[in-house]
Design a protein around this motif. Structure first.
Motif, PDB file in Angstrom:
ATOM      1  N   VAL A  81       0.843  -1.202   0.000  1.00 20.95           N
ATOM      2  CA  VAL A  81       0.000   0.000   0.000  1.00 20.95           C
ATOM      3  C   VAL A  81       0.878   1.253   0.000  1.00 20.95           C
ATOM      4  CG1 VAL A  81      -1.663   1.345   1.349  1.00 20.95           C
ATOM      5  CG2 VAL A  81      -1.979  -1.124   1.093  1.00 20.95           C
ATOM      6  N   ALA A  82       1.932   1.241   0.789  1.00 21.62           N
ATOM      7  CA  ALA A  82       2.850   2.383   0.835  1.00 21.62           C
ATOM      8  C   ALA A  82       3.529   2.596  -0.517  1.00 21.62           C
ATOM      9  CB  ALA A  82       3.894   2.176   1.929  1.00 21.62           C
ATOM     10  N   GLY A  84       2.228   1.962  -3.334  1.00 21.04           N
ATOM     11  CA  GLY A  84       1.209   2.594  -4.159  1.00 21.04           C
ATOM     12  C   GLY A  84       1.092   4.083  -3.908  1.00 21.04           C
ATOM     13  N   GLU A  85       1.541   4.510  -2.727  1.00 21.49           N
ATOM     14  CA  GLU A  85       1.544   5.929  -2.375  1.00 21.49           C
ATOM     15  C   GLU A  85       2.804   6.635  -2.883  1.00 21.49           C
ATOM     16  OE1 GLU A  85      -0.785   7.926   0.401  1.00 21.49           O
ATOM     17  OE2 GLU A  85      -1.587   6.979  -1.398  1.00 21.49           O
ATOM     18  N   GLY A  86       3.703   5.862  -3.496  1.00 23.01           N
ATOM     19  CA  GLY A  86       4.913   6.455  -4.049  1.00 23.01           C
ATOM     20  C   GLY A  86       6.157   6.276  -3.212  1.00 23.01           C
ATOM     21  N   TYR A  87       6.061   5.510  -2.121  1.00 25.46           N
ATOM     22  CA  TYR A  87       7.231   5.295  -1.271  1.00 25.46           C
ATOM     23  C   TYR A  87       8.032   4.099  -1.772  1.00 25.46           C
ATOM     24  CZ  TYR A  87       4.769   8.492   1.803  1.00 25.46           C
ATOM     25  OH  TYR A  87       4.125   9.592   2.308  1.00 25.46           O
ATOM     26  N   SER A  88       9.343   4.281  -1.889  1.00 27.31           N
ATOM     27  CA  SER A  88      10.215   3.262  -2.452  1.00 27.31           C
ATOM     28  C   SER A  88      10.330   2.052  -1.539  1.00 27.31           C
ATOM     29  CB  SER A  88      11.610   3.852  -2.695  1.00 27.31           C
ATOM     30  OG  SER A  88      12.527   2.836  -3.021  1.00 27.31           O
ATOM     31  N   ARG A  89      10.485   0.879  -2.150  1.00 27.45           N
ATOM     32  CA  ARG A  89      10.698  -0.350  -1.393  1.00 27.45           C
ATOM     33  C   ARG A  89      12.082  -0.368  -0.743  1.00 27.45           C
ATOM     34  NH1 ARG A  89       7.289  -4.623  -2.324  1.00 27.45           N
ATOM     35  NH2 ARG A  89       7.736  -6.557  -1.188  1.00 27.45           N
ATOM     36  N   ASN A  97       5.815  -0.044   6.286  1.00 23.80           N
ATOM     37  CA  ASN A  97       4.725  -0.780   6.953  1.00 23.80           C
ATOM     38  C   ASN A  97       3.793   0.185   7.671  1.00 23.80           C
ATOM     39  OD1 ASN A  97       3.742  -3.580   8.154  1.00 23.80           O
ATOM     40  ND2 ASN A  97       3.869  -2.167   9.866  1.00 23.80           N
ATOM     41  N   THR A  98       4.388   1.144   8.397  1.00 21.21           N
ATOM     42  CA  THR A  98       3.584   2.107   9.153  1.00 21.21           C
ATOM     43  C   THR A  98       2.798   3.026   8.232  1.00 21.21           C
ATOM     44  OG1 THR A  98       5.277   2.105  10.887  1.00 21.21           O
ATOM     45  CG2 THR A  98       3.653   3.869  10.952  1.00 21.21           C
ATOM     46  N   LEU A  99       3.436   3.511   7.160  1.00 23.80           N
ATOM     47  CA  LEU A  99       2.751   4.429   6.248  1.00 23.80           C
ATOM     48  C   LEU A  99       1.613   3.723   5.524  1.00 23.80           C
ATOM     49  CD1 LEU A  99       5.775   6.439   4.781  1.00 23.80           C
ATOM     50  CD2 LEU A  99       4.287   7.013   6.715  1.00 23.80           C
ATOM     51  N   GLY A 100       1.824   2.455   5.152  1.00 24.89           N
ATOM     52  CA  GLY A 100       0.731   1.697   4.539  1.00 24.89           C
ATOM     53  C   GLY A 100      -0.419   1.505   5.506  1.00 24.89           C
TER      54      GLY A 100
END
Length: 442
Positions: A81-82, A84-89, A97-100
């Motif tokens: 999910v994160a 998908g918000e534009g945060y890199s793996r 994990n927290t942002l998702g």
């Protein structure tokens, strides 16, 4: 990667089994307080939990929540999910994990159904961040405060001298002590404003007294692992760190660590091992793969036991004067930083590192551990998304080699099982075991 590659950990200590009763009780108390609409702080390692307890403040740890998400195999969804918000793996998987989780909470208006704890994490009233250990922590809580939960934020910045400065020079020492005092005072001012309470110094002193008692038992327990055979392994160690985060300052934590010390001491006296045949004694560097803690049991089956972990280790015991509890917190932080400085780590970050993370780059602590714990080698998890615990591993591997101790570095992650290759890692472990055997023969 199939789910069958992941396995739950087998623990060896009876004391740890009591955690099954302690933690549900703790989380239910937390949940009840949330239902009463009490203020809730999200915080990070580096924020003194004793201070939060002195304000009787409800608090949660997104970092620890991420480890639970990883162990229950729900972290991959939150991380996706994160992304998908534009945060890199490539970011810290605790962060993603927290942002998702926050994104799903925002969309659903409540904790996502897959949350591993009853009610998940609650809606924070405030965020208490820290620049301690690594730089992404600054942006982590800033992002939460601007994109998901628009709440007040305070970030601590516990600086310490770089490696080429003498911290025992009076002007240097006073400079950094002043910074630490000012930072602590600012935290208190923030908490008093947000809670509407004044700090009770007498209560803080009582909490610190219990905290130091609990941590003293915990340090003494870890020192018992010098015994051969080792009475305690990593599965018990990583499980037993929870009270030092959630319950430190409570009598419950003192009782838990006292009982654990007595159990481990008894195992030492009776020479009870965690494996049938202890052949190799190893150091562990890096964060553990929380989604596959059974990996440590796999090592034990091969006769390899972990006797010391570089992460979450509380380090030496520091005696501080509790008559002034605020100065005690400052001195505790400073003494730990000075102690690590004395070991001579040339790559130590310019922050107050209390010896709970890192690979002791250039530090004589490494030589000390090899000798005192009768170490045969080391395994290092090059934790893909956590640079703070992974820097210097090649240098440490070379230093261990100079001591005649082989080591294995493999790449994985702490929360994202997408970076775990079970067959490949086990093949490398088996080859490493052969190296240990050959090294012993030579």
């Amino acid at each position: 990667m199939s789910q069958s590659e992941m396995s739950r950990a087998k623990r060896h200590l009876e004391t740890n089994r009591k955690m099954k009763e302690m933690l549900p009780r703790f989380f239910m108390r937390q949940l009840e307080r949330r239902f009463n609409n009490e203020p809730l702080a999200w915080c990070m390692v580096g924020v003194p939990p004793e201070l939060l307890k002195a304000f009787d403040l409800l608090f949660e740890w997104p970092e620890n929540f991420s480890t639970i998400c990883a162990s229950r195999q729900v972290a991959p969804h939150f991380i996706e999910v994160a992304e998908g918000e534009g945060y890199s793996r490539e970011l810290c998987s605790y962060v993603t994990n927290t942002l998702g989780y926050c994104k799903l909470f925002q969309e659903e208006g409540e904790a996502p159904a897959e949350s591993p704890l009853p009610g998940g994490m609650g809606v924070p009233s405030m965020l208490l961040g820290s620049g301690f250990i690594c730089e992404p922590r600054w942006k982590w809580f800033q992002t939460i405060a601007t994109r998901y939960f628009k709440v007040p934020l305070y970030s601590s910045d516990p600086l310490a001298p770089p490696w080429d400065i003498n911290p025992e020079e009076p002007l240097i020492e006073e400079h950094y002590l002043t910074l630490l005092r000012e930072d602590l005072a600012a935290q208190i001012e923030f908490l008093e404003k947000q809670t509407g309470k004044k700090l009770d110094l007498d209560l803080l002193r009582e909490i610190l007294t219990l905290s130091h008692q609990a941590l003293a038992y915990w340090r003494d327990t870890l020192a018992l692992r010098k015994a051969r055979p080792t009475p305690m392994g990593s599965t018990d160690y990583f499980h037993a760190i929870i009270p030092q985060m959630y319950l430190v300052g409570d009598q419950e934590a003192v009782d838990f660590y006292r009982e654990m010390y007595c159990e481990v001491k008894d195992r030492v006296d009776r020479k009870v091992s965690i494996t049938k045949d202890e052949k190799y004694r190893l150091l562990w560097f890096g964060l553990p793969p929380w989604f596959n803690m059974g990996f440590f049991n796999y090592l034990e089956e091969l006769g390899a036991v972990i006797v010391y972990e570089s992460t979450y280790n509380v380090g030496d015991n520091f005696e501080v004067d509790l008559s002034d509890p605020l100065e005690a917190i400052v001195q505790r932080t400073w003494q730990r930083a000075v102690t690590m400085h004395r070991y001579g780590s040339e790559a130590m970050p310019e922050l107050c590192n209390p010896a709970v993370f890192g690979v002791f780059v250039g530090s004589s602590l490494l030589d000390e551990l090899v000798e005192q714990y009768s170490v045969d080698g080391a395994i290092m998890n090059l934790t893909r998304s956590c640079r703070a615990v992974s820097f210097g591993e090649v240098h440490t591997k070379n230093r261990l080699s100079s001591l005649g101790k082989p080591s294995l570095i493999f790449e994985s992650d702490m929360a994202d099982p997408g970076h775990w290759s079970d067959a490949q890692i086990k093949t490398r472990v088996q080859a490493f075991i052969e190296t240990l055997e050959n090294n012993r023969d030579q």
